[in-house]
Design a protein around this motif. Structure first.
Motif, mmCIF file in Angstrom:
data_model
loop_
_atom_site.group_PDB
_atom_site.id
_atom_site.type_symbol
_atom_site.label_atom_id
_atom_site.label_comp_id
_atom_site.label_asym_id
_atom_site.label_seq_id
_atom_site.Cartn_x
_atom_site.Cartn_y
_atom_site.Cartn_z
ATOM 1 N N ARG A 5 12.165 -13.451 -11.856
ATOM 2 C CA ARG A 5 13.176 -12.393 -12.079
ATOM 3 C C ARG A 5 13.832 -11.820 -10.591
ATOM 4 O O ARG A 5 14.759 -10.844 -10.786
ATOM 5 N N ILE A 6 13.321 -12.139 -9.711
ATOM 6 C CA ILE A 6 13.557 -11.536 -8.475
ATOM 7 C C ILE A 6 14.849 -12.203 -7.945
ATOM 8 O O ILE A 6 14.985 -13.455 -7.734
ATOM 9 N N ALA A 7 15.921 -11.505 -7.606
ATOM 10 C CA ALA A 7 17.198 -11.890 -7.073
ATOM 11 C C ALA A 7 16.925 -12.332 -5.525
ATOM 12 O O ALA A 7 16.157 -12.213 -4.917
ATOM 13 N N PRO A 8 17.618 -13.575 -5.301
ATOM 14 C CA PRO A 8 17.437 -14.235 -3.965
ATOM 15 C C PRO A 8 17.394 -13.094 -2.895
ATOM 16 O O PRO A 8 18.645 -12.123 -2.837
ATOM 17 N N GLY A 9 16.561 -12.909 -2.035
ATOM 18 C CA GLY A 9 16.554 -11.940 -0.887
ATOM 19 C C GLY A 9 16.130 -10.626 -1.472
ATOM 20 O O GLY A 9 16.154 -9.711 -0.896
ATOM 21 N N GLY A 10 15.665 -10.629 -2.874
ATOM 22 C CA GLY A 10 15.462 -9.310 -3.475
ATOM 23 C C GLY A 10 13.932 -8.847 -3.022
ATOM 24 O O GLY A 10 13.192 -9.481 -2.205
ATOM 25 N N THR A 11 13.636 -7.849 -3.573
ATOM 26 C CA THR A 11 12.423 -6.928 -3.348
ATOM 27 C C THR A 11 11.616 -6.753 -4.557
ATOM 28 O O THR A 11 12.032 -6.456 -5.605
ATOM 29 N N LEU A 12 10.322 -7.048 -4.675
ATOM 30 C CA LEU A 12 9.472 -6.872 -5.618
ATOM 31 C C LEU A 12 8.182 -6.095 -4.964
ATOM 32 O O LEU A 12 7.782 -6.042 -3.935
ATOM 33 N N LEU A 13 8.063 -4.735 -5.579
ATOM 34 C CA LEU A 13 7.263 -3.646 -5.335
ATOM 35 C C LEU A 13 6.126 -3.530 -6.103
ATOM 36 O O LEU A 13 6.008 -3.396 -7.513
ATOM 37 N N PHE A 14 4.793 -3.601 -5.525
ATOM 38 C CA PHE A 14 3.538 -3.601 -6.209
ATOM 39 C C PHE A 14 2.986 -2.223 -5.684
ATOM 40 O O PHE A 14 2.920 -1.856 -4.576
ATOM 41 N N ILE A 15 2.531 -1.519 -6.780
ATOM 42 C CA ILE A 15 1.656 -0.317 -6.632
ATOM 43 C C ILE A 15 0.469 -0.270 -7.420
ATOM 44 O O ILE A 15 0.451 -0.647 -8.682
ATOM 45 N N GLY A 16 -0.601 -0.164 -6.748
ATOM 46 C CA GLY A 16 -1.774 -0.421 -7.328
ATOM 47 C C GLY A 16 -3.044 0.505 -6.812
ATOM 48 O O GLY A 16 -2.746 1.174 -6.034
ATOM 49 N N ARG A 17 -3.977 0.149 -7.367
ATOM 50 C CA ARG A 17 -5.249 0.573 -6.720
ATOM 51 C C ARG A 17 -6.450 -0.497 -6.660
ATOM 52 O O ARG A 17 -6.571 -1.220 -7.328
ATOM 53 N N GLU A 18 -7.100 -0.418 -5.509
ATOM 54 C CA GLU A 18 -8.062 -1.385 -5.218
ATOM 55 C C GLU A 18 -9.365 -1.037 -6.190
ATOM 56 O O GLU A 18 -9.608 0.305 -6.587
ATOM 57 N N PRO A 19 -10.168 -2.000 -6.578
ATOM 58 C CA PRO A 19 -11.235 -1.772 -7.569
ATOM 59 C C PRO A 19 -12.199 -0.732 -6.617
ATOM 60 O O PRO A 19 -12.455 -1.111 -5.590
ATOM 61 N N PHE A 20 -13.186 -0.058 -7.405
ATOM 62 C CA PHE A 20 -14.101 0.753 -6.595
ATOM 63 C C PHE A 20 -15.158 -0.487 -6.415
ATOM 64 O O PHE A 20 -15.512 -0.873 -7.142
ATOM 65 N N GLU A 21 -15.576 -0.204 -5.060
ATOM 66 C CA GLU A 21 -16.614 -1.106 -4.452
ATOM 67 C C GLU A 21 -17.816 -0.342 -4.414
ATOM 68 O O GLU A 21 -17.995 0.769 -3.847
ATOM 69 N N TYR A 22 -18.805 -0.699 -5.191
ATOM 70 C CA TYR A 22 -19.980 -0.176 -5.620
ATOM 71 C C TYR A 22 -20.837 -0.286 -4.270
ATOM 72 O O TYR A 22 -20.952 -1.483 -3.807
ATOM 73 N N PHE A 81 -2.896 4.690 0.496
ATOM 74 C CA PHE A 81 -2.979 6.125 0.433
ATOM 75 C C PHE A 81 -4.405 6.505 -0.483
ATOM 76 O O PHE A 81 -4.792 5.716 -1.133
ATOM 77 N N ARG A 82 -4.877 7.421 -0.167
ATOM 78 C CA ARG A 82 -6.145 7.727 -0.490
ATOM 79 C C ARG A 82 -5.886 8.583 -2.086
ATOM 80 O O ARG A 82 -4.822 9.374 -2.255
ATOM 81 N N ILE A 83 -6.623 8.115 -3.083
ATOM 82 C CA ILE A 83 -6.564 8.854 -4.336
ATOM 83 C C ILE A 83 -7.013 9.856 -4.183
ATOM 84 O O ILE A 83 -8.215 10.350 -3.619
ATOM 85 N N ARG A 84 -6.437 11.051 -4.725
ATOM 86 C CA ARG A 84 -6.748 12.355 -4.630
ATOM 87 C C ARG A 84 -7.172 12.809 -6.243
ATOM 88 O O ARG A 84 -6.270 13.006 -7.001
ATOM 89 N N HIS A 85 -8.495 12.844 -6.695
ATOM 90 C CA HIS A 85 -8.546 13.073 -8.162
ATOM 91 C C HIS A 85 -8.845 14.883 -8.238
ATOM 92 O O HIS A 85 -9.229 15.482 -7.243
ATOM 93 N N THR A 86 -8.245 15.445 -9.382
ATOM 94 C CA THR A 86 -8.201 16.676 -9.448
ATOM 95 C C THR A 86 -8.770 16.998 -10.830
ATOM 96 O O THR A 86 -8.821 15.992 -11.503
ATOM 97 N N VAL A 87 -8.863 18.164 -11.041
ATOM 98 C CA VAL A 87 -9.404 18.516 -12.264
ATOM 99 C C VAL A 87 -8.449 18.260 -13.219
ATOM 100 O O VAL A 87 -8.750 17.730 -14.525
ATOM 101 N N ARG A 88 -7.205 18.280 -13.149
ATOM 102 C CA ARG A 88 -6.079 17.875 -13.868
ATOM 103 C C ARG A 88 -6.030 16.426 -14.291
ATOM 104 O O ARG A 88 -5.729 16.012 -15.185
ATOM 105 N N SER A 89 -6.193 15.502 -13.088
ATOM 106 C CA SER A 89 -6.023 14.025 -13.518
ATOM 107 C C SER A 89 -7.239 13.777 -14.224
ATOM 108 O O SER A 89 -7.071 13.008 -15.112
#
Length: 115
Positions: A5-22, A81-89
């Motif tokens: 579904r990406i147009a030629p020359g288009g951009t695909l943006l991924f936003i995610g989170r790395e799994p926690f590494e124990y 970017f670092r995840i910042r956990h808050t009481v609200r989150s």
């Protein structure tokens, strides 16, 4: 596929989170804040699975890059970017877990999750 579904020359943006590494040390040796976050996520995931929902899963950035490369796409830029956990989150995650726990069809399992 999303890639088609990406147009030629288009951009695909991924936003995610790395799994926690124990770390190699035990769960009990983790800092209290880390244990609280992990226990909250475990409760949420368990409630989702038991209520027949698909649990949220993270995929390592490396795996996403490799998958895109196999489809002929390239990564032009990346940022972390670092995840910042808050009481609200964390409260939001617990509310989500509670809602899912109430949907668990087995009353005993539902009650145990809500305990």
């Amino acid at each position: 596929l999303l890639v088609e579904r990406i147009a030629p020359g288009g951009t695909l943006l991924f936003i995610g989170r790395e799994p926690f590494e124990y770390p190699s040390k035990s769960f009990d040796a983790l800092p209290e804040a880390s244990r609280l976050v992990l226990e909250t996520e475990r409760l949420r995931d368990g409630a989702m699975l038991l209520s027949h929902q698909r649990a949220y899963r993270e995929f390592p950035e490396r795996a996403i890059r490799e998958s895109l490369a196999r489809r002929g796409l390239r990564v032009d830029a990346r940022a972390f970017f670092r995840i910042r956990h808050t009481v609200r989150s964390l409260s939001g995650q617990l509310a989500w877990a509670e809602a899912e726990a109430k949907r668990v069809p087995n009353p005993a399992l539902s009650a145990a999750l809500l305990e």
